[in-house]
Design a protein around this motif. Structure first.
Motif, mmCIF file in Angstrom:
data_model
loop_
_atom_site.group_PDB
_atom_site.id
_atom_site.type_symbol
_atom_site.label_atom_id
_atom_site.label_comp_id
_atom_site.label_asym_id
_atom_site.label_seq_id
_atom_site.Cartn_x
_atom_site.Cartn_y
_atom_site.Cartn_z
ATOM 1 N N SER A 60 0.833 -1.210 0.000
ATOM 2 C CA SER A 60 0.000 0.000 0.000
ATOM 3 C C SER A 60 0.864 1.255 0.000
ATOM 4 N N SER A 61 1.945 1.241 0.791
ATOM 5 C CA SER A 61 2.844 2.393 0.845
ATOM 6 C C SER A 61 3.578 2.587 -0.477
ATOM 7 N N LEU A 62 4.051 1.501 -1.062
ATOM 8 C CA LEU A 62 4.779 1.573 -2.334
ATOM 9 C C LEU A 62 3.863 2.018 -3.468
ATOM 10 N N VAL A 63 2.639 1.496 -3.473
ATOM 11 C CA VAL A 63 1.664 1.877 -4.502
ATOM 12 C C VAL A 63 1.347 3.366 -4.393
ATOM 13 N N ALA A 64 1.263 3.882 -3.180
ATOM 14 C CA ALA A 64 0.998 5.311 -2.992
ATOM 15 C C ALA A 64 2.088 6.147 -3.662
ATOM 16 N N ASP A 65 3.351 5.713 -3.549
ATOM 17 C CA ASP A 65 4.452 6.428 -4.207
ATOM 18 C C ASP A 65 4.329 6.349 -5.726
ATOM 19 N N LEU A 66 3.984 5.172 -6.232
ATOM 20 C CA LEU A 66 3.863 4.993 -7.684
ATOM 21 C C LEU A 66 2.699 5.798 -8.244
ATOM 22 N N LEU A 67 1.617 5.890 -7.471
ATOM 23 C CA LEU A 67 0.474 6.716 -7.887
ATOM 24 C C LEU A 67 0.871 8.191 -7.906
ATOM 25 N N ALA A 68 1.583 8.626 -6.888
ATOM 26 C CA ALA A 68 1.997 10.028 -6.802
ATOM 27 C C ALA A 68 2.947 10.394 -7.944
ATOM 28 N N ALA A 69 3.767 9.433 -8.352
ATOM 29 C CA ALA A 69 4.708 9.678 -9.453
ATOM 30 C C ALA A 69 4.034 9.586 -10.817
ATOM 31 N N GLY A 70 2.781 9.134 -10.843
ATOM 32 C CA GLY A 70 2.054 9.040 -12.108
ATOM 33 C C GLY A 70 2.412 7.834 -12.941
ATOM 34 N N LEU A 71 3.062 6.839 -12.346
ATOM 35 C CA LEU A 71 3.449 5.647 -13.105
ATOM 36 C C LEU A 71 2.321 4.637 -13.213
ATOM 37 N N VAL A 72 1.417 4.634 -12.238
ATOM 38 C CA VAL A 72 0.261 3.734 -12.268
ATOM 39 C C VAL A 72 -0.994 4.537 -11.965
ATOM 40 N N ILE A 73 -2.116 3.958 -12.331
ATOM 41 C CA ILE A 73 -3.409 4.557 -12.006
ATOM 42 C C ILE A 73 -4.327 3.485 -11.441
ATOM 43 N N GLU A 74 -5.343 3.927 -10.742
ATOM 44 C CA GLU A 74 -6.341 3.003 -10.207
ATOM 45 C C GLU A 74 -7.503 2.897 -11.173
ATOM 46 N N ILE A 75 -8.076 1.720 -11.229
ATOM 47 C CA ILE A 75 -9.226 1.495 -12.098
ATOM 48 C C ILE A 75 -10.167 0.529 -11.411
ATOM 49 N N GLY A 76 -11.466 0.802 -11.491
ATOM 50 C CA GLY A 76 -12.448 -0.070 -10.871
ATOM 51 C C GLY A 76 -12.564 -1.388 -11.601
ATOM 52 N N VAL A 77 -12.671 -2.475 -10.830
ATOM 53 C CA VAL A 77 -12.733 -3.814 -11.424
ATOM 54 C C VAL A 77 -13.871 -4.595 -10.805
ATOM 55 N N HIS A 78 -14.753 -5.150 -11.625
ATOM 56 C CA HIS A 78 -15.777 -6.100 -11.185
ATOM 57 C C HIS A 78 -15.244 -7.498 -11.421
ATOM 58 N N ARG A 79 -15.097 -8.269 -10.375
ATOM 59 C CA ARG A 79 -14.652 -9.640 -10.537
ATOM 60 C C ARG A 79 -15.859 -10.518 -10.832
ATOM 61 N N ASP A 80 -15.638 -11.587 -11.600
ATOM 62 C CA ASP A 80 -16.728 -12.465 -11.996
ATOM 63 C C ASP A 80 -17.482 -12.983 -10.772
ATOM 64 N N GLY A 81 -18.802 -12.875 -10.832
ATOM 65 C CA GLY A 81 -19.636 -13.430 -9.773
ATOM 66 C C GLY A 81 -19.830 -12.520 -8.583
ATOM 67 N N GLU A 82 -19.117 -11.390 -8.565
ATOM 68 C CA GLU A 82 -19.234 -10.497 -7.411
ATOM 69 C C GLU A 82 -20.264 -9.405 -7.668
ATOM 70 N N ARG A 83 -20.896 -8.969 -6.605
ATOM 71 C CA ARG A 83 -21.858 -7.873 -6.686
ATOM 72 C C ARG A 83 -21.363 -6.688 -5.866
ATOM 73 N N GLY A 84 -22.046 -5.568 -6.071
ATOM 74 C CA GLY A 84 -21.738 -4.401 -5.268
ATOM 75 C C GLY A 84 -20.610 -3.577 -5.833
ATOM 76 N N ARG A 85 -19.975 -2.847 -4.946
ATOM 77 C CA ARG A 85 -18.939 -1.897 -5.341
ATOM 78 C C ARG A 85 -17.719 -2.639 -5.913
ATOM 79 N N PRO A 86 -17.222 -2.183 -7.039
ATOM 80 C CA PRO A 86 -16.067 -2.871 -7.618
ATOM 81 C C PRO A 86 -14.809 -2.648 -6.783
ATOM 82 N N SER A 87 -13.896 -3.628 -6.861
ATOM 83 C CA SER A 87 -12.607 -3.463 -6.196
ATOM 84 C C SER A 87 -11.742 -2.525 -7.033
ATOM 85 N N VAL A 88 -10.628 -2.109 -6.463
ATOM 86 C CA VAL A 88 -9.743 -1.182 -7.150
ATOM 87 C C VAL A 88 -8.535 -1.943 -7.689
#
Length: 411
Positions: A60-88
Motif C-alpha cells: 500500500s505504501s509503495l503503490v501510494a508512491d507509484l500513484l503520486a509519481a504518475g506511473l500507475v493509475i487506479e481502475i475499478g474492477v468487477h470480478r466475476d460473480g461479485e456484486r456491489g462496489r467494484p474493487s480497485v
C-alpha cells in the motif's frame, strides 16, 4: 557539447543494504508485478502483495508512491460473480510514454511508446543525411521531435525519457557516434539535449541494429532466447540476443554482420575494407547491380526500391540476378554468424524482409552450400516491424530501465 540535464542521467545508488536501497528494490518489484499482468488483468493491492510476497502494508505504501509519481493509475474492477462496489485495480498509466528516434541515411523518424511497449505514434521524414553534418541532422530531428512533443501534450501524454538509434558504432556514455560510414560521420558528439530538453528520467543512444533486435525480442516466443537480427538498409547491421539479453561484446560493437568479408577481392566498402557483405547485399549495392541508378541520382532510394520490386514481380533481369547474388552472399554471412555465435534463429528486417520471396531461395542455397550441418536447424524469419523497429526498440529499452528503476521518478 551541451550535456543533457542531470535528470537525464540515472541516479547514483546509496550505500548497499540501506533502507533506501530496500525501498528502491521493492518499488521496482511492485511495478514489475503490475507491468507483467495481462491486458485483461487488474491487480488489487492484495493481489500484488501475494505475487510479490511483500506485506499488504508495504504494498500500500509503495503503490501510494507509484500513484503520486504518475506511473500507475487506479481502475475499478468487477470480478466475476461479485456484486456491489467494484474493487480497485492498478495498471500502468497509459498517459505516460517514452520517445524513440532514429537517424538513417535517407530519413529521420520519431515515435511515442507507452509503458506497455505499445507504439502510439510514428512519424518519418525523408531526408538525405549523408551530405549533412551531425548538427544539421539533429536540428531537423529536433524539429520533428518538437512536433511530436506538441501532439503528445495535446493528447495529455507526458514523455518521461527518450532513445535515439543511429546506423553506426556508438559510445552511449559519451553520446558519441564513433563511426557511421554510410552517414560519413566519425567521432561525432551528439547534443541530445536538443532532441528532448527535459527528460524526466534519461536519454539513451543505440546502434540501429541493436535497437531493432530489442524491438523484435518483444515479438518472439518465450523460448526464443537466442537469435540474430539482421537489419537491411543502405548498410547492414546485426543485433545479437543471447540468453534473452542483448550481447554487444566487451567493447560494445559485436554483431557487425555487414562488414563480414565474403569476397576478399571484392569491391571497396565504406568502412575502408574490401569485399564486405554490405558491398553486395546492401540496398545501394543491390540497386546498382540491378541497373537502377546510384545514390547520386535525383530519384530517391525509396522510388528505386519500388522499381526493383516491380522488376522482380515480372522476373526481369538484371533485377532477379542482383537479388539472387545478394541472397547467396547473405546466406554465406549468416552461415558464418550461426557457427560463430551458435544461434539457429535469424530474423531479417528492412529491405531483406521486403525482398524475402526473391532473396530466400538463394540465401537458403548459400547457407546449405557453406554450412550443410547446421542448415537444417536454421530458422529464418522476417520481421514485421518495418521502419519502426529501431525507434521502438530504443524507446522500449528506456521504458524497461524505468520499470527497473521507478525511484528515478518517485524520489
Amino acid at each position: 557539447m551541451r550535456q543533457p540535464a542531470p535528470a537525464a542521467r540515472a541516479a547514483t545508488s546509496s550505500a548497499p543494504g540501506t533502507v533506501g536501497d530496500v525501498r528502491k528494490a521493492n518499488l521496482s518489484r511492485v511495478l514489475s508485478v503490475i507491468a507483467a499482468a495481462g491486458d485483461d488483468q487488474r491487480l488489487s493491492r492484495a493481489d500484488i502483495a501475494q505475487v510479490s510476497q511483500l506485506t499488504k502494508a508495504s504494498v500500500s505504501s509503495l503503490v501510494a508512491d507509484l500513484l503520486a509519481a504518475g506511473l500507475v493509475i487506479e481502475i475499478g474492477v468487477h470480478r466475476d460473480g461479485e456484486r456491489g462496489r467494484p474493487s480497485v485495480g492498478l495498471v500502468l498509466n497509459p498517459a505516460r510514454c517514452v520517445m524513440g528516434m532514429e537517424i538513417n541515411v535517407d530519413y529521420i523518424a520519431a515515435g511515442l511508446v507507452d509503458l506497455n511497449g505499445k507504439l502510439l505514434a510514428h512519424e518519418i521524414l525523408p531526408r538525405t543525411n549523408h551530405r549533412s553534418t551531425a548538427s544539421e541532422v539533429l536540428g531537423a530531428l529536433g524539429e520533428l521531435s518538437q512536433g511530436l512533443q506538441g501532439a503528445a501534450r495535446a493528447q495529455g501524454l507526458m514523455i518521461l525519457g527518450g532513445g535515439l538509434a543511429v546506423p553506426g558504432l556508438v559510445n552511449e556514455e559519451q553520446f558519441t557516434v564513433l563511426q557511421a560510414p554510410n552517414l560519413g560521420w566519425e567521432g561525432q558528439e551528439l547534443d541530445v539535449a536538443a532532441l528532448l530538453p527535459e527528460p524526466k528520467t534519461r536519454f539513451r543512444l543505440f546502434n540501429e541494429a541493436n535497437a531493432s533486435a530489442l524491438a523484435q525480442q518483444h515479438l518472439m516466443d518465450a523460448q526464443d532466447r537466442d537469435f540474430l537480427f539482421v537489419s537491411g538498409e543502405v548498410g547492414i547491421g546485426g543485433g545479437l540476443i543471447i540468453d534473452g539479453e542483448l550481447f554487444v561484446g566487451p567493447q560494445g560493437h559485436a554483431g557487425e554482420l555487414g562488414h563480414v568479408v565474403i569476397a576478399p577481392d571484392g569491391k571497396a566498402c565504406s568502412c575502408g575494407g574490401r569485399g564486405c557483405l554490405e558491398t553486395v547485399a546492401g540496398q545501394e549495392a543491390i540497386l546498382a547491380a540491378a541497373n537502377l541508378g546510384s545514390a547520386a541520382d535525383r530519384i530517391s532510394r525509396q522510388e528505386r526500391m519500388s522499381q526493383l520490386c516491380q522488376a522482380l514481380e515480372t522476373g526481369a533481369e538484371p533485377a532477379v540476378g542482383a537479388v539472387a547474388g545478394a541472397g547467396k552472399s547473405l546466406g554465406i554471412a549468416v552461415a558464418s554468424a550461426m557457427r560463430l555465435y551458435s544461434v539457429s534463429t535469424v530474423v531479417f528486417g528492412g529491405h531483406f524482409a521486403a525482398l524475402e520471396q526473391w532473396l530466400r531461395p538463394a540465401m537458403e542455397a548459400g547457407l546449405q552450400a557453406h554450412a550443410p550441418s547446421i542448415a537444417g536447424q536454421a530458422r529464418l524469419l522476417c520481421s514485421p516491424l518495418g521502419q519502426t523497429s529501431a525507434l521502438a526498440g530504443a524507446a522500449r529499452s528506456v521504458v524497461g530501465d524505468l520499470l527497473e528503476a521507478p525511484h528515478l521518478l518517485v524520489d
